[in-house]
Design a protein around this motif. Structure first.
Motif, PDB file in Angstrom:
ATOM      1  N   PHE A  14      -9.448   4.529   3.268  1.00 18.45           N
ATOM      2  CA  PHE A  14      -8.910   3.442   3.863  1.00 18.45           C
ATOM      3  C   PHE A  14      -8.666   3.375   5.215  1.00 18.45           C
ATOM      4  CE2 PHE A  14      -5.006   0.703   4.352  1.00 18.45           C
ATOM      5  CZ  PHE A  14      -5.475  -0.543   4.213  1.00 18.45           C
ATOM      6  N   LEU A  15      -8.018   4.652   5.625  1.00 17.38           N
ATOM      7  CA  LEU A  15      -7.745   4.780   7.007  1.00 17.38           C
ATOM      8  C   LEU A  15      -7.670   6.234   7.524  1.00 17.38           C
ATOM      9  CD1 LEU A  15      -4.883   2.220   8.122  1.00 17.38           C
ATOM     10  CD2 LEU A  15      -7.409   2.256   8.831  1.00 17.38           C
ATOM     11  N   ASN A  16      -8.198   6.315   8.611  1.00 18.80           N
ATOM     12  CA  ASN A  16      -7.835   7.946   9.202  1.00 18.80           C
ATOM     13  C   ASN A  16      -6.584   7.685  10.251  1.00 18.80           C
ATOM     14  OD1 ASN A  16      -8.171  10.079  11.375  1.00 18.80           O
ATOM     15  ND2 ASN A  16      -9.240  10.962   9.553  1.00 18.80           N
ATOM     16  N   CYS A  17      -5.319   8.521   9.969  1.00 19.26           N
ATOM     17  CA  CYS A  17      -4.216   8.465  10.860  1.00 19.26           C
ATOM     18  C   CYS A  17      -3.882   9.794  11.408  1.00 19.26           C
ATOM     19  CB  CYS A  17      -3.184   7.913  10.040  1.00 19.26           C
ATOM     20  SG  CYS A  17      -3.320   6.467   9.243  1.00 19.26           S
ATOM     21  N   ILE A  18      -3.304   9.681  12.661  1.00 20.39           N
ATOM     22  CA  ILE A  18      -2.944  10.918  13.131  1.00 20.39           C
ATOM     23  C   ILE A  18      -1.299  10.984  13.094  1.00 20.39           C
ATOM     24  CG2 ILE A  18      -2.704  12.079  15.602  1.00 20.39           C
ATOM     25  CD1 ILE A  18      -5.278  10.662  16.332  1.00 20.39           C
ATOM     26  N   ASP A  19      -0.854  12.144  12.964  1.00 21.03           N
ATOM     27  CA  ASP A  19       0.548  12.530  13.011  1.00 21.03           C
ATOM     28  C   ASP A  19       1.070  12.449  14.531  1.00 21.03           C
ATOM     29  OD1 ASP A  19       2.992  13.740  12.985  1.00 21.03           O
ATOM     30  OD2 ASP A  19       2.562  15.586  12.329  1.00 21.03           O
ATOM     31  N   GLU A  33      -6.800   1.941  -6.143  1.00 25.73           N
ATOM     32  CA  GLU A  33      -6.396   0.639  -6.424  1.00 25.73           C
ATOM     33  C   GLU A  33      -6.027   0.050  -7.691  1.00 25.73           C
ATOM     34  OE1 GLU A  33     -10.843  -0.813  -6.205  1.00 25.73           O
ATOM     35  OE2 GLU A  33     -10.600  -0.726  -3.968  1.00 25.73           O
ATOM     36  N   ASP A  34      -5.797   0.859  -8.540  1.00 25.04           N
ATOM     37  CA  ASP A  34      -4.903   0.644  -9.908  1.00 25.04           C
ATOM     38  C   ASP A  34      -3.640   0.356  -9.523  1.00 25.04           C
ATOM     39  OD1 ASP A  34      -7.468   0.774 -11.421  1.00 25.04           O
ATOM     40  OD2 ASP A  34      -6.995   2.929 -11.969  1.00 25.04           O
ATOM     41  N   PHE A  35      -3.095   1.045  -8.631  1.00 22.23           N
ATOM     42  CA  PHE A  35      -1.646   1.087  -8.220  1.00 22.23           C
ATOM     43  C   PHE A  35      -1.347  -0.175  -7.010  1.00 22.23           C
ATOM     44  CE2 PHE A  35      -1.197   3.695 -11.698  1.00 22.23           C
ATOM     45  CZ  PHE A  35       0.125   3.859 -12.035  1.00 22.23           C
ATOM     46  N   ASP A  36      -2.578  -0.321  -6.531  1.00 18.36           N
ATOM     47  CA  ASP A  36      -2.453  -0.889  -5.014  1.00 18.36           C
ATOM     48  C   ASP A  36      -1.438   0.172  -4.097  1.00 18.36           C
ATOM     49  OD1 ASP A  36      -2.877  -2.737  -3.136  1.00 18.36           O
ATOM     50  OD2 ASP A  36      -1.219  -3.834  -3.649  1.00 18.36           O
ATOM     51  N   MET A  37      -1.682   1.284  -4.187  1.00 17.06           N
ATOM     52  CA  MET A  37      -0.903   2.422  -3.453  1.00 17.06           C
ATOM     53  C   MET A  37      -1.759   3.149  -2.612  1.00 17.06           C
ATOM     54  SD  MET A  37       1.920   4.770  -5.091  1.00 17.06           S
ATOM     55  CE  MET A  37       0.734   6.037  -6.112  1.00 17.06           C
ATOM     56  N   LEU A  38      -1.540   3.456  -1.369  1.00 21.03           N
ATOM     57  CA  LEU A  38      -2.333   4.254  -0.547  1.00 21.03           C
ATOM     58  C   LEU A  38      -1.532   5.685  -0.471  1.00 21.03           C
ATOM     59  CD1 LEU A  38      -2.347   2.074   2.556  1.00 21.03           C
ATOM     60  CD2 LEU A  38      -3.863   2.203   0.638  1.00 21.03           C
ATOM     61  N   LEU A 209       4.151  10.480   2.135  1.00 25.32           N
ATOM     62  CA  LEU A 209       2.998  10.995   1.080  1.00 25.32           C
ATOM     63  C   LEU A 209       2.389   9.733   0.327  1.00 25.32           C
ATOM     64  CD1 LEU A 209       4.657  14.066  -0.366  1.00 25.32           C
ATOM     65  CD2 LEU A 209       3.362  14.091   1.525  1.00 25.32           C
ATOM     66  N   TRP A 210       3.108   8.761   0.255  1.00 22.14           N
ATOM     67  CA  TRP A 210       2.770   7.525  -0.650  1.00 22.14           C
ATOM     68  C   TRP A 210       3.162   6.457   0.260  1.00 22.14           C
ATOM     69  CZ3 TRP A 210       0.651  10.002  -4.556  1.00 22.14           C
ATOM     70  CH2 TRP A 210       1.297  11.130  -4.958  1.00 22.14           C
ATOM     71  N   HIS A 211       2.275   5.316   0.025  1.00 21.68           N
ATOM     72  CA  HIS A 211       2.547   4.223   0.649  1.00 21.68           C
ATOM     73  C   HIS A 211       2.414   2.999  -0.204  1.00 21.68           C
ATOM     74  CE1 HIS A 211       1.588   6.805   4.322  1.00 21.68           C
ATOM     75  NE2 HIS A 211       0.712   7.185   3.546  1.00 21.68           N
ATOM     76  N   PHE A 212       3.371   2.206  -0.047  1.00 21.51           N
ATOM     77  CA  PHE A 212       3.805   1.375  -1.448  1.00 21.51           C
ATOM     78  C   PHE A 212       3.618  -0.114  -1.118  1.00 21.51           C
ATOM     79  CE2 PHE A 212       6.668   5.001  -2.066  1.00 21.51           C
ATOM     80  CZ  PHE A 212       6.021   5.575  -3.381  1.00 21.51           C
ATOM     81  N   SER A 213       3.289  -0.919  -2.298  1.00 20.47           N
ATOM     82  CA  SER A 213       3.001  -2.356  -2.264  1.00 20.47           C
ATOM     83  C   SER A 213       4.032  -2.892  -3.388  1.00 20.47           C
ATOM     84  CB  SER A 213       1.952  -2.745  -2.383  1.00 20.47           C
ATOM     85  OG  SER A 213       1.498  -2.327  -3.850  1.00 20.47           O
TER      86      SER A 213
END
Length: 285
Positions: A14-19, A33-38, A209-213
């Motif tokens: 999806f994305l590459n992110c930096i701390d 995609e099943d949970f629409d969660m990153l 750790l998780w990114h929710f919708s």
């Protein structure tokens, strides 16, 4: 019920992110995609060290920088809103558990409002700040000794939990049958998330750790027979997150640009419901 390992199956980049807060390390944000969660990958073995920073403001009471001052100003306003929210529930004993209590400000407001308070906070530094406010916090949720509560709150905490599925079941067990679980988390479907992409401050890898919708929260809690009854916006979050995101993106403080993006995000969310952060009111089915 699925296991947590299954969240890591069939992931798509999806994305590459930096701390930007601690390490400057790079992490992949993958999509289930099943949970629409990153999902943040990989998860560091020594995750605790990524919270050790003066920039990690929820573990301090810092008021030095512009961001600190904005954060503290907004926090004081939202504390009153949070108390009003929990007071809207008809409970006899008024018992509340706040998970990830930080420096104890919310619980102090609750205590002053007549609630019987219990708090959990793993950060020793944050617990020390809370002690100065006469708020004694537990280190682990297991120390609650299986008591049950009328209200359980997690203000921007669930995204930090490593053992997500097990933790959700524990929350259900700690909630009285007619109690309410109140969870606030960032929303990766918001306009500010879409605008800032990998600079979006609420990705906050690897701590998040998780990114929710809306879909992922609903599906996760349905696994333990709990139902999302109501969703409320956190309108100030778009402004604060945009302030940080602008700093990450441009290496400069751009409060006017950040305010514009935050305002635009809230404006679009009036139609879509996709605010920068959302509060979920969750109850047993």
């Amino acid at each position: 019920m699925i296991t947590e390992k299954e969240f890591y199956k069939n992931l798509k980049p999806f994305l590459n992110c930096i701390d930007y807060t601690v390490s400057e390390e790079s992490y992949e944000v993958m999509k289930n995609e099943d949970f629409d969660m990153l999902v943040t990958s990989p998860v560091p073995n020594n995750l605790e060290k990524y919270y050790v920073s003066e920039d990690y403001i929820s573990h301090t009471d810092s008021k030095t920088s512009l961001f600190d001052k904005v954060y503290q100003l907004v926090k004081n306003h939202t504390l009153k809103q949070k108390l009003k929210l929990i007071n809207s529930f008809n409970t006899k004993e008024k018992t509340i558990l706040d998970v990830g209590a930080g420096t104890g400000d919310f619980l102090k407001v609750c205590e002053n409002g007549g609630w019987k308070i219990t708090g959990v906070e793993p950060s020793e530094k944050a617990r020390e700040f809370a002690e100065k406010k006469n708020i004694a916090l537990l280190k682990e949720i297991s120390e609650t000794e299986n008591k049950q509560f009328d209200i359980i709150t997690l203000w921007h905490v669930l995204e930090h939990i490593p053992n997500l599925v097990e933790y959700i079941q524990n929350l259900k067990n700690l909630l009285k049958p007619n109690g309410a679980l109140i969870i606030a988390v960032p929303n990766h479907k918001s306009y500010d998330a879409t605008y800032y992409k990998d600079y979006w401050a609420a990705f906050d890898v690897p701590r998040h750790l998780w990114h929710f919708s809306k879909t992922s929260i609903s599906k996760l809690f349905s696994m333990v027979d709990m139902n999302v009854e109501k969703i409320l916006p956190m309108k100030f979050d778009s402004y604060y997150v945009s302030l940080l995101s602008e700093k990450y993106k441009t290496k400069k403080s751009k409060p006017i640009k950040a305010f514009f993006i935050g305002f635009k995000s809230n404006l679009k969310a009036k139609r879509t419901g996709e605010y920068s952060s959302l509060i979920y009111i969750i109850k047993n089915d």
